[in-house]
Design a protein around this motif. Structure first.
Motif, PDB file in Angstrom:
ATOM      1  N   PRO A  83       0.848  -1.198   0.000  1.00  0.00           N
ATOM      2  CA  PRO A  83       0.000   0.000   0.000  1.00  0.00           C
ATOM      3  C   PRO A  83       0.886   1.251   0.000  1.00  0.00           C
ATOM      4  O   PRO A  83       1.900   1.289   0.689  1.00  0.00           O
ATOM      5  N   HIS A  84       0.534   2.232  -0.800  1.00  0.00           N
ATOM      6  CA  HIS A  84       1.239   3.512  -0.799  1.00  0.00           C
ATOM      7  C   HIS A  84       0.330   4.566  -0.182  1.00  0.00           C
ATOM      8  O   HIS A  84      -0.884   4.437  -0.228  1.00  0.00           O
ATOM      9  N   TYR A  85       0.949   5.617   0.351  1.00  0.00           N
ATOM     10  CA  TYR A  85       0.145   6.706   0.917  1.00  0.00           C
ATOM     11  C   TYR A  85       0.621   8.057   0.416  1.00  0.00           C
ATOM     12  O   TYR A  85       1.822   8.270   0.205  1.00  0.00           O
ATOM     13  N   LEU A  86      -0.355   8.958   0.269  1.00  0.00           N
ATOM     14  CA  LEU A  86      -0.040  10.365   0.048  1.00  0.00           C
ATOM     15  C   LEU A  86      -0.478  11.137   1.290  1.00  0.00           C
ATOM     16  O   LEU A  86      -1.608  10.962   1.764  1.00  0.00           O
ATOM     17  N   CYS A  87       0.410  11.959   1.826  1.00  0.00           N
ATOM     18  CA  CYS A  87       0.015  12.859   2.906  1.00  0.00           C
ATOM     19  C   CYS A  87       0.057  14.280   2.377  1.00  0.00           C
ATOM     20  O   CYS A  87       1.076  14.713   1.827  1.00  0.00           O
ATOM     21  N   CYS A  88      -1.049  14.974   2.529  1.00  0.00           N
ATOM     22  CA  CYS A  88      -1.040  16.388   2.184  1.00  0.00           C
ATOM     23  C   CYS A  88      -0.762  17.181   3.456  1.00  0.00           C
ATOM     24  O   CYS A  88      -1.489  17.064   4.448  1.00  0.00           O
ATOM     25  N   ALA A 124      -0.949   5.335  -4.929  1.00  0.00           N
ATOM     26  CA  ALA A 124      -1.599   5.261  -3.613  1.00  0.00           C
ATOM     27  C   ALA A 124      -3.111   5.217  -3.772  1.00  0.00           C
ATOM     28  O   ALA A 124      -3.661   5.876  -4.650  1.00  0.00           O
ATOM     29  N   GLU A 125      -3.749   4.436  -2.924  1.00  0.00           N
ATOM     30  CA  GLU A 125      -5.209   4.443  -2.925  1.00  0.00           C
ATOM     31  C   GLU A 125      -5.754   5.389  -1.869  1.00  0.00           C
ATOM     32  O   GLU A 125      -6.938   5.703  -1.844  1.00  0.00           O
ATOM     33  N   THR A 126      -4.892   5.819  -0.975  1.00  0.00           N
ATOM     34  CA  THR A 126      -5.351   6.655   0.138  1.00  0.00           C
ATOM     35  C   THR A 126      -4.503   7.904   0.280  1.00  0.00           C
ATOM     36  O   THR A 126      -3.269   7.829   0.293  1.00  0.00           O
ATOM     37  N   ALA A 127      -5.184   9.035   0.405  1.00  0.00           N
ATOM     38  CA  ALA A 127      -4.510  10.294   0.727  1.00  0.00           C
ATOM     39  C   ALA A 127      -5.099  10.830   2.015  1.00  0.00           C
ATOM     40  O   ALA A 127      -6.320  10.789   2.216  1.00  0.00           O
ATOM     41  N   TYR A 128      -4.224  11.283   2.926  1.00  0.00           N
ATOM     42  CA  TYR A 128      -4.685  11.951   4.137  1.00  0.00           C
ATOM     43  C   TYR A 128      -4.312  13.428   4.056  1.00  0.00           C
ATOM     44  O   TYR A 128      -3.172  13.760   3.720  1.00  0.00           O
ATOM     45  N   ILE A 129      -5.260  14.280   4.361  1.00  0.00           N
ATOM     46  CA  ILE A 129      -4.967  15.713   4.436  1.00  0.00           C
ATOM     47  C   ILE A 129      -4.842  16.064   5.916  1.00  0.00           C
ATOM     48  O   ILE A 129      -5.838  16.055   6.644  1.00  0.00           O
ATOM     49  N   TYR A 130      -3.626  16.315   6.364  1.00  0.00           N
ATOM     50  CA  TYR A 130      -3.379  16.597   7.778  1.00  0.00           C
ATOM     51  C   TYR A 130      -3.475  18.103   7.990  1.00  0.00           C
ATOM     52  O   TYR A 130      -2.607  18.861   7.565  1.00  0.00           O
ATOM     53  N   ILE A 131      -4.541  18.545   8.641  1.00  0.00           N
ATOM     54  CA  ILE A 131      -4.789  19.987   8.820  1.00  0.00           C
ATOM     55  C   ILE A 131      -4.589  20.375  10.282  1.00  0.00           C
ATOM     56  O   ILE A 131      -5.093  19.690  11.182  1.00  0.00           O
ATOM     57  N   ARG A 132      -3.884  21.464  10.514  1.00  0.00           N
ATOM     58  CA  ARG A 132      -3.667  21.890  11.906  1.00  0.00           C
ATOM     59  C   ARG A 132      -4.998  22.102  12.614  1.00  0.00           C
ATOM     60  O   ARG A 132      -5.969  22.613  12.035  1.00  0.00           O
ATOM     61  N   GLY A 133      -5.037  21.740  13.877  1.00  0.00           N
ATOM     62  CA  GLY A 133      -6.285  21.727  14.637  1.00  0.00           C
ATOM     63  C   GLY A 133      -6.941  23.087  14.793  1.00  0.00           C
ATOM     64  O   GLY A 133      -8.154  23.189  14.958  1.00  0.00           O
ATOM     65  N   GLU A 134      -6.149  24.154  14.732  1.00  0.00           N
ATOM     66  CA  GLU A 134      -6.706  25.496  14.911  1.00  0.00           C
ATOM     67  C   GLU A 134      -7.509  25.950  13.701  1.00  0.00           C
ATOM     68  O   GLU A 134      -8.298  26.891  13.787  1.00  0.00           O
ATOM     69  N   PHE A 135      -7.308  25.281  12.554  1.00  0.00           N
ATOM     70  CA  PHE A 135      -7.959  25.706  11.305  1.00  0.00           C
ATOM     71  C   PHE A 135      -9.393  25.197  11.245  1.00  0.00           C
ATOM     72  O   PHE A 135      -9.733  24.367  10.400  1.00  0.00           O
ATOM     73  N   ASP A 136     -10.241  25.718  12.097  1.00  0.00           N
ATOM     74  CA  ASP A 136     -11.611  25.215  12.173  1.00  0.00           C
ATOM     75  C   ASP A 136     -12.363  25.371  10.851  1.00  0.00           C
ATOM     76  O   ASP A 136     -12.926  24.422  10.329  1.00  0.00           O
ATOM     77  N   GLU A 137     -12.354  26.606  10.309  1.00  0.00           N
ATOM     78  CA  GLU A 137     -13.092  26.801   9.058  1.00  0.00           C
ATOM     79  C   GLU A 137     -12.485  25.989   7.908  1.00  0.00           C
ATOM     80  O   GLU A 137     -13.226  25.293   7.197  1.00  0.00           O
ATOM     81  N   PRO A 138     -11.155  26.051   7.689  1.00  0.00           N
ATOM     82  CA  PRO A 138     -10.598  25.215   6.614  1.00  0.00           C
ATOM     83  C   PRO A 138     -10.947  23.731   6.786  1.00  0.00           C
ATOM     84  O   PRO A 138     -11.254  23.049   5.794  1.00  0.00           O
ATOM     85  N   ILE A 139     -10.955  23.229   8.007  1.00  0.00           N
ATOM     86  CA  ILE A 139     -11.297  21.818   8.222  1.00  0.00           C
ATOM     87  C   ILE A 139     -12.737  21.562   7.795  1.00  0.00           C
ATOM     88  O   ILE A 139     -13.042  20.601   7.080  1.00  0.00           O
TER      89      ILE A 139
END
Ligand code: FMN
Ligand code: SF4
Ligand code: FES
Lengths: 446, 166
Positions: A83-88, A124-139
């Protein structure tokens, strides 16, 4: 369209074209603006072709290091049975930087599409977008866009009817600058403390969940669909300077400036015109004094250096600094450089993950000494001590947070030494405060 | 918000929230990766992450409570004790400091009656802290109150902002 200012005629709005336009946020709105054509085309091509196009375009990573994106992708070997992964990387915590935030707030589908294309290109079949916790609206915007994309069949087991699986998930961080460092990000995603890992192994060999992984910045991935739609040559042509820096770049501008905000220009744009024409120059009645052009981790420039800079990877290096993340921090002549640098040191001391002695001790002592100087209690030996600590903090640690703390200190002492000396010899009028509960003692003019 | 140590602990992951966690688990190849999301749910429900909360999460994800605590303490956004109803974070990193963030912090401390950073006001309504770069430096000074970020805050706007909090 610009945000929060109107687009300047000398900007080249590709990524920021729809900033400030709420209609661009929905799936329908995004499709009307050309969205998901690139993904459709990508899913019908071979991954190797996509990697090649991105290589040809000259796109380099926008997260700070400027590593060629196509080359990074070519380290992944689709079809190796793993399995491959992409992390944004949407951790965006580098002081001075707030461009990924606007991409996610205004054009969330641009990033969903970029992630889906990127994932497919690296097998990759899976990408995770790791967003900082303070970014409420962007999340919230990203989660809504991902949900819309699944509901429309653009993502999932049969993405756009291609028979190929592409999953994209949003993962919320919990407050830690260091989780923007790529190996710390992977640890954090795995449910661990966000400590950076020793490299090698590199992520392409053993990354997230010990599998081959690529980490890319938000702005990098958002640029990819444009490259597929318009061609590598189109992207490459957007450079006023040299073939090693291509395309457009978002610069976040903050501090003491008439019009703060995000500006998108082609690589090689003259920094002087950028500062005085696009950003409107200094606030009324003031003069620019110093600039940190690539987020707080790069060396400080004098105005003479800044005004001679061409805005690309090589151009910033030629003028003693780096393009970094493109977070332009401007200080005017009313600011005390020692005070500003001391507060940056405190930032790094707070954010050090404390694994490495040089970083843990170095960031803490640098802060302590700088605050003492700002407080009028410093000595000339302190200046030498700061430089020797900085030397010990550079090139010796697991990640470069330690080096990042040293950069503004060393360049600040080189270029604005007289301000430190004035504080030491007592040639100042009022007590200067740095930050913290007792920070309100007085004005900041040395 | 459950009071410190008095009320009996009410499990978080039951009913719909259990289903939510199960859906989150599908996104990852192992249970541990759901740790940060699970802790977020606990904090959303209880206002903070207590030892009991950590123990419950540990049980759901087949981890030990000590391990979970080690992770919780790494991240600044998980509250390890109850905080005021309005948790106010003012960015004072240099790009905001040079634009007057210290004055904004001062105004919040004064008008909330907190007087000191990190101390909850006597009425339990407010806690004010300084925070590092919020990623909104062009909108100095950004202030985060619970989940919401307010842009371009100046000291004179503080009373009005506080009056608008429900
Ligand atoms: C301390 C530290 C913090 C970082 N923070 C970020 C960040 O917030 N966002 C980001 O994209 N890259 C950040 N980086 C860079 C990443 O490690 C990585 O190089 C980048 O995400 C790769 O993406 P790119 O090739 O698209 O630039 C950081 C690096 C370090 C050392
Ligand atoms: S350099 Fe600092 S932040 Fe990076 S791993 Fe070492 S201690 Fe942690
Ligand atoms: S420095 Fe205040 S938001 Fe970035």
């Amino acid at each position: 369209m610009g945000y929060p200012h109107k687009s300047h005629p000398r900007e080249t709005a590709v990524l920021s074209k729809h900033f400030g336009d709420p209609d661009a946020r929905s799936l329908d709105g995004w499709k009307k603006r050309g969205g998901y054509r690139a993904l459709e085309q990508a899913l019908a091509s071979q991954p190797a072709q996509l990697v090649d196009t991105v290589k040809q375009s000259g796109l380099r990573g926008r997260g700070g290091a400027g590593f060629p994106t196509g080359m990074k992708w070519s380290f992944m070997k689709p079809g190796d049975g793993k399995p491959h992964y992409l992390c944004c990387n949407a951790d965006e915590s580098e002081p001075g930087t707030f461009k990924d935030r606007e991409i996610m707030r205004w054009t969330p589908h641009a990033l969903v599409e970029g992630c889906a294309v990127g994932a497919y290109a690296i097998g990759a079949e899976t990408a995770y977008i790791y967003i900082r916790g303070e970014f409420d609206e962007p999340i919230r915007r990203m989660e809504a866009a991902v949900a819309e994309a699944y509901a429309a069949g653009l993502l999932g087991a049969n993405a756009m009817g291609s028979g190929k699986r592409v999953d994209v998930h949003v993962h919320k961080g919990a407050g830690a600058y260091i989780c923007g460092e790529e190996t710390a990000l992977m640890n954090s995603l795995e449910g661990k403390r966000g400590n950076p890992r020793i490299k090698p192994p590199f992520p392409a060999v053993s990354g997230l969940f010990s599998q081959p992984t690529t980490i890319n910045n938000v702005e990098t991935l958002a640029a990819v669909p444009h490259i597929l739609n318009n061609g590598a040559e189109w992207y490459k042509a957007m450079s006023l300077s040299n073939p090693k820096s291509t395309g457009t770049k978002l610069f976040s501008v903050c501090g003491n400036v008439a019009r703060p905000g995000n500006y998108e220009v082609v690589m090689g744009f003259p920094f002087k015109d950028f500062l005085y024409d696009l950003c409107g120059g200094p606030p009324a009645g003031r003069k620019f004094k110093a600039i940190i052009p690539g987020g707080s981790s790069v060396p400080i420039q004098t105005m003479e250096e800044a005004e001679a800079t061409l805005m690309d990877y090589e151009g910033f290096v030629a003028q003693g600094t780096q393009l970094g993340s493109g977070g332009v921090i401007i200080f005017d002549d009313a600011q005390s450089m020692p005070r500003m640098i001391a507060r940056l040191a405190r930032f790094y001391a707070h954010e050090s993950c404390a694994q490495c002695t040089q970083c843990r001790e170095g960031t803490a002592w640098t802060t302590k000494i700088l605050e003492r100087i700002v407080d009028g209690q410093g000595t000339f030996e302190d200046l030498d001590t700061l430089l020797s600590i900085a030397e010990n903090m550079t090139g010796k640690t697991i990640c470069v947070l330690s080096d990042s703390c040293a950069a503004p200190v060393v360049s600040g002492l080189q270029k604005f030494r007289h301000e430190f000396e004035a504080l030491i010899t007592g040639k100042r009028t009022s007590k200067v405060a740095v930050a913290g509960g007792a920070a309100f003692a007085g004005a900041a003019t040395p | 918000m459950s009071a410190h140590g008095t009320a009996p602990y009410e499990a978080v992951f039951v009913g719909k929230r259990k289903a939510d966690l199960d859906a989150i688990l599908l996104r990852y190849p192992n249970k541990q990766a759901a740790l940060l999301p699970a802790l977020w749910i606990v904090q959303e429900v209880q206002g903070w992450v207590s030892e009991e909360g950590m123990a419950e999460v540990a049980k759901c994800l087949d981890l030990t409570p000590a391990y979970v605590k080690g992770v919780v303490t790494f991240y600044t956004m998980y509250h390890q004790h109850p905080v005021g109803k309005h948790f106010i974070q003012v960015c004072t990193t240099s790009p905001c400091l040079c634009a007057g963030a210290d004055k904004v912090t001062e105004a919040f401390l004064k008008h909330t009656g907190c007087n000191e950073l990190g101390v909850t006001s006597p009425d339990g309504k407010y806690t004010v802290i300084e925070v590092e770069c919020l990623g909104a430096c062009g909108f100095a000074t950004p202030v985060q109150i619970n989940a919401d970020t307010i842009e371009n805050v100046t000291a004179d706007k503080v009373p009005q902002i506080l009056a608008g909090l429900k």
